[in-house]
Write an enzyme that holds these catalytic residues in place. Structure first.
Site, mmCIF file in Angstrom:
data_model
loop_
_atom_site.group_PDB
_atom_site.id
_atom_site.type_symbol
_atom_site.label_atom_id
_atom_site.label_comp_id
_atom_site.label_asym_id
_atom_site.label_seq_id
_atom_site.Cartn_x
_atom_site.Cartn_y
_atom_site.Cartn_z
ATOM 1 N N THR A 1 33.009 1.886 45.624
ATOM 2 C CA THR A 1 33.708 3.173 45.610
ATOM 3 C C THR A 1 32.817 4.268 46.190
ATOM 4 O O THR A 1 31.691 4.467 45.734
ATOM 5 C CB THR A 1 34.115 3.549 44.177
ATOM 6 N N ARG B 1 27.308 0.100 31.051
ATOM 7 C CA ARG B 1 26.984 1.059 32.102
ATOM 8 C C ARG B 1 27.633 2.419 31.816
ATOM 9 O O ARG B 1 28.817 2.521 31.565
ATOM 10 C CB ARG B 1 27.469 0.547 33.461
ATOM 11 N N CYS C 1 33.308 3.794 36.702
ATOM 12 C CA CYS C 1 34.366 4.257 37.617
ATOM 13 C C CYS C 1 34.824 5.676 37.291
ATOM 14 O O CYS C 1 34.485 6.621 37.994
ATOM 15 C CB CYS C 1 35.556 3.294 37.569
ATOM 16 N N VAL D 1 32.321 -6.806 39.948
ATOM 17 C CA VAL D 1 33.251 -6.822 41.077
ATOM 18 C C VAL D 1 33.058 -8.060 41.946
ATOM 19 O O VAL D 1 33.993 -8.772 42.280
ATOM 20 C CB VAL D 1 33.091 -5.541 41.934
ATOM 21 N N ASP E 1 22.804 -12.411 45.713
ATOM 22 C CA ASP E 1 22.335 -11.368 44.802
ATOM 23 C C ASP E 1 20.814 -11.406 44.767
ATOM 24 O O ASP E 1 20.210 -12.481 44.918
ATOM 25 C CB ASP E 1 22.906 -11.582 43.395
ATOM 26 N N ARG F 1 20.180 -13.809 37.310
ATOM 27 C CA ARG F 1 21.646 -13.769 37.380
ATOM 28 C C ARG F 1 22.169 -14.960 38.180
ATOM 29 O O ARG F 1 23.105 -15.638 37.758
ATOM 30 C CB ARG F 1 22.086 -12.451 38.031
ATOM 31 N N THR G 1 27.812 1.904 43.050
ATOM 32 C CA THR G 1 27.556 3.232 43.630
ATOM 33 C C THR G 1 27.436 4.229 42.477
ATOM 34 O O THR G 1 28.410 4.866 42.095
ATOM 35 C CB THR G 1 28.688 3.653 44.590
#
Length: 424
Positions: free
Chosen positions: A124, A335, A264, A11, A29, A34, A89
């Site tokens: 979210t 994920r 999601c 995201v 981050d 990364r 989340t």
């Protein structure tokens, strides 16, 4: 105006890259490797093309120059006045919302928060998390007062991993602010880069609720067609043929059966359910959909085993090839992939499972699931082959080279047509 994007995953990075075409942006981050990769122009999530990334990268800090600086150094976001939090989340092993990443990122932002700053959350959540959970952390760490010294906003992410058509700027963005005036500011900020436009919600809670029901609605619809698949399988009817026929009506929703994983659809309904239960209401349809979708891994395995038995394959000790480990096609994201549920069920039957996925990072799969994967298609022949993820490479495989004469070929995604012995 200087923007900090906290969290550079699926995201945060696309959003930071987009804002960096017009503003001075720092992508923050805590993962040093990364950040090092991004500063070299490499995005291992494959969401941002290296050319696009190179076009906005700032190799060293400059005086608010337009572009993107990626960093793990808190000092680099001290002078920002917009902080956009894009951390994950997840849920815990009991499917309860885990707000730890939000709390920790809020603590990070709180350390650098100044008067007049605006903190926008994209993660979210269930309605109320921004103002009831995150804002108190910001106040405690910064010593500032909410809606007096600093303000908050919410603009739920709508990233679709692996989708190169519906990129962040092409998806209409919902926005909201902690006051009407801040709502307008947040909306104008996003409107400046989102070509698809924006929708300013009246409150942060409305925007939070809008996001969480988007994925809950999809989850329930997929659960419905998964149940249809089970029913039609008993009746000996091709589910995909039924859906194709029903789809000729203009208002029929084109959902297909499948494994519901990812960060999601397979997670967000639990956030809404948790909040409902806290308020004394037990959500029946939402949780029923979750139970059914979470049961599909075992169901797929049982269907494959039945076909193996019908073909005379000795199940215990057999060798099976699983094609795909990511949660969706043409994407390296593993994920919350439900393929691992299918693999676990196969192992319970005594089946030895090999995994081939040209997209997944073998080290990440090993770390997350303790499973060994290969980017190279095996040369041996298997007692069963299961197409679990519809990567485009799997359409071109000569399956006769990896199947024994009486092997089972099962198509979870329904893309192989008559070549498969069975499909969901």
């Amino acid at each position: 105006m200087k923007i900090a994007v906290v969290g550079l995953g699926y995201v945060g990075l696309p959003l930071a890259r987009l804002f960096a075409t017009k503003f001075s942006v720092v992508g923050f981050d805590i993962n040093q490797s990364r950040v090092d990769q991004l500063n070299e122009g490499v995005d291992n999530t494959l969401e941002i093309d290296s050319t696009l990334l190179h076009d906005v990268l700032l190799k060293k800090p400059t005086n608010n120059a337009v572009g993107l600086l990626c960093s793990t150094d808190l000092e680099d976001i001290v002078d920002c006045n917009y902080y956009i939090v894009t951390v994950p989340t997840p849920v815990d092993k009991n499917n309860r919302p885990d707000l730890t990443p939000l709390y920790k990122s809020s603590e990070t932002v709180g350390k650098v928060l100044k008067k007049g700053d605006i903190v926008i959350y994209e993660s979210t959540v269930y309605p109320g998390v921004t103002e009831d959970e995150c804002v108190p952390v910001l106040e405690r760490i910064s010593g500032l007062k909410f809606n007096v010294d600093f303000f908050a906003g919410y603009s739920p992410e709508r990233i679709n991993p692996g989708d190169k058509l519906h990129t962040v700027e092409k998806i209409l963005k919902v926005t909201a602010g902690s006051t009407p005036e801040i709502g307008i500011k947040v909306n104008e900020l996003y409107k400046s880069v989102i070509t698809a436009g924006t929708h300013l919600a009246p409150t942060i809670k409305v925007a939070e609720a809008a996001k969480v029901i988007e994925n809950s609605q999809r989850d329930i619809n997929i659960a419905f067609v998964n149940e249809l698949s089970k029913i039609f399988n008993i009746l000996g009817i091709d589910t995909h043929a039924v859906l194709e026929a029903a789809g000729t009506k203009w208002n029929f929703l084109p959902f297909k059966p499948g494994l519901v994983g990812g960060h999601c659809i397979g997670v967000d309904p639990y956030y809404l359910a948790q909040k409902a239960q806290e308020m004394g209401y037990h959500p029946e349809i939402i949780l029923a959909g979750r139970r059914l979708n979470d049961s599909m891994g075992e169901y797929v395995a049982s269907q494959v085993v039945k076909l193996m038995i019908k073909k005379g394959v000795v199940v215990n000790g057999s060798h099976l090839l699983m094609l795909g480990i990511t949660f969706k096609e043409n994407c390296p994201d593993v994920r919350n992939t439900k393929i691992v549920d299918v693999i676990a069920a196969f192992k319970d039957y005594g089946i030895e499972v090999s995994i081939h996925d040209p997209w997944a990072n073998p080290l990440e799969v090993q770390h997350e699931y303790k499973l060994v994967t290969s980017k190279t298609l095996p040369t041996q022949k298997f007692d069963a082959v299961v197409l679990g993820v519809a990567h485009h490479q799997f359409s071109d495989i000569d399956y006769s080279t990896i199947k024994k004469e009486n092997s089972v070929l099962y198509d979870v995604k329904g893309i192989l047509g008559d070549r498969a012995d069975g499909k969901l």
